[in-house]
Write an enzyme that holds these catalytic residues in place. Structure first.
Site, short mmCIF file in Angstrom:
data_model
loop_
_atom_site.label_atom_id
_atom_site.label_comp_id
_atom_site.label_asym_id
_atom_site.label_seq_id
_atom_site.Cartn_x
_atom_site.Cartn_y
_atom_site.Cartn_z
N GLU A 75 0.81 -1.23 0.00
CA GLU A 75 0.00 0.00 0.00
C GLU A 75 0.85 1.28 0.00
OE1 GLU A 75 -2.87 -0.57 3.17
OE2 GLU A 75 -3.56 -2.45 2.29
N HIS A 93 -10.08 -6.39 -2.71
CA HIS A 93 -11.16 -6.21 -1.73
C HIS A 93 -12.26 -5.43 -2.46
CE1 HIS A 93 -8.90 -7.67 1.69
NE2 HIS A 93 -7.91 -6.84 1.45
N ASP A 116 -11.99 -10.53 -1.31
CA ASP A 116 -13.33 -10.66 -0.72
C ASP A 116 -14.25 -9.67 -1.43
OD1 ASP A 116 -12.51 -8.26 0.58
OD2 ASP A 116 -12.15 -9.28 2.47
#
Length: 344
Positions: A158, A235, A266
């Site tokens: 990130e 995500h 997910d």
């Protein structure tokens, strides 16, 4: 005498059935997600975390359905170097030992991240020279510890903002953008055989953030920096729409000579879940899986844990959840069957 002989034949037949029945059953069992993915030369994995490993039914499914594991928290800086120069690999080791017992491979996660850092690191100002030494020692100590035990590392996690600018982390502010190349070089020195990745969320589609990774990757490759792959966390959330340029995005990274992986998948929704939302979620899981299969250098898919029982979503996104292919009772949802369908 004939009666006795018949009885003996009957007993032998019963024994034979008892001996062969499990073998026949085993043959009839459907292949696991891992086995289906292996037919395409991919892995299919799940993240896990140490507190969950006391849940026997959960651990059994984790060990049988997947061929790759990522430790959710046990390898992060706060867990592995809680005091400066004092290393503790017990949490990560527990996951690695479980994976080894199940013949699963492990993705190392993560060496350099702005979050979940110990107080000793964030609670003071560092001179560049000091922080470089601290960063190098942390990376190399951890990578050496897990040498030969993990197949890949999320080296820097990130590093960019949504608009493609560098995230103002302790590392960026003190060391400048060069900390990323240094981290990759140091990790490579400590384990020349492990695959090194940059990993981030919201880089599934082509856009400012994934463009920033594309430009950085191109530059690092041109400089001979050891970068082997890009991890797209994936995500996703139903309310934001499906990343339709995912496959094109995977392809452009592979054209740079890089592997890609979907590392933390997910697909969350606003609760309560209903039939329509679960059907859309299943479609997305199918499409994500197909996108990876369509690009040769997309090496595998990892769910960010496989069951809603242990999902991080409800604690971080109020009113959202039901993000994974198994529900809280470890029952497969439509998404599970959609993944199977894509892998077939």
């Amino acid at each position: 005498m004939r009666k006795n002989r018949l009885r003996l034949v009957g007993v032998l037949a019963a024994v034979l059935v008892a001996v062969t029945a499990p073998a026949v059953q085993a043959k009839d069992e459907p292949p696991t997600l891992a086995e289906l993915a292996q037919r395409h030369g991919r892995y299919f994995g799940s993240a896990t975390d140490n507190p969950e490993l006391t849940d026997a039914p959960y651990v059994s499914l984790l060990g049988s359905e997947f061929d790759q594991i990522t430790p959710g928290n046990g390898m992060k800086w706060y867990a592995t170097e809680p005091q400066q120069g004092v290393f503790d690999f017990s949490a990560g080791d527990e996951v690695v030992n479980l994976a080894r017992a199940n013949h699963q491979k492990v993705r190392g996660h993560t060496l350099v991240w702005h979050s979940q850092l110990p107080d000793w690191l964030t609670g003071r100002e560092w001179k560049p020279r000091e922080l470089r030494a601290v960063l190098k020692k942390h990376i190399q100590t951890e990578v050496r510890h897990y040498r030969g035990k993990v197949f890949a590392w999320d080296v820097v996690n990130e590093a960019f903002n949504e608009d493609g600018t560098y995230r103002e982390t302790i590392f960026y502010k003190t060391l400048g953008p060069g900390y990323i190349a240094d981290a990759l070089r140091w990790a490579h020195q400590a384990d020349p055989r492990v695959k090194l990745y940059l990993n981030d969320y919201n880089i599934e589609a082509i856009g400012p953030k994934s463009d920033a990774y594309y430009k950085l990757a191109k530059k690092l490759k041109a400089q001979g920096v050891p970068l082997h792959g890009i991890g797209l966390q994936a995500h996703l959330a139903l309310q934001y729409g499906y990343p339709t340029t995912l496959e094109d995005n995977l392809r452009r990274f592979s054209r740079l000579g890089l592997d890609t992986a979907l590392t933390e998948v997910d697909i969350r929704m606003y609760l309560p879940a209903d039939e329509e939302k679960l059907a859309t979620q299943a479609e997305w899981y199918r499409d994500v899986t197909k996108a990876c299969l369509a690009v040769r250098r997309c090496v595998g898919i990892t769910l960010w844990d496989y069951t809603d029982k242990y999902s991080w979503i409800p604690a971080f996104f109020e009113g959202e959840g039901a993000a994974l292919p198994w529900d809280e009772e470890l029952r497969p949802k439509p998404a599970y069957y959609a993944i199977r369908d894509a892998l077939k």
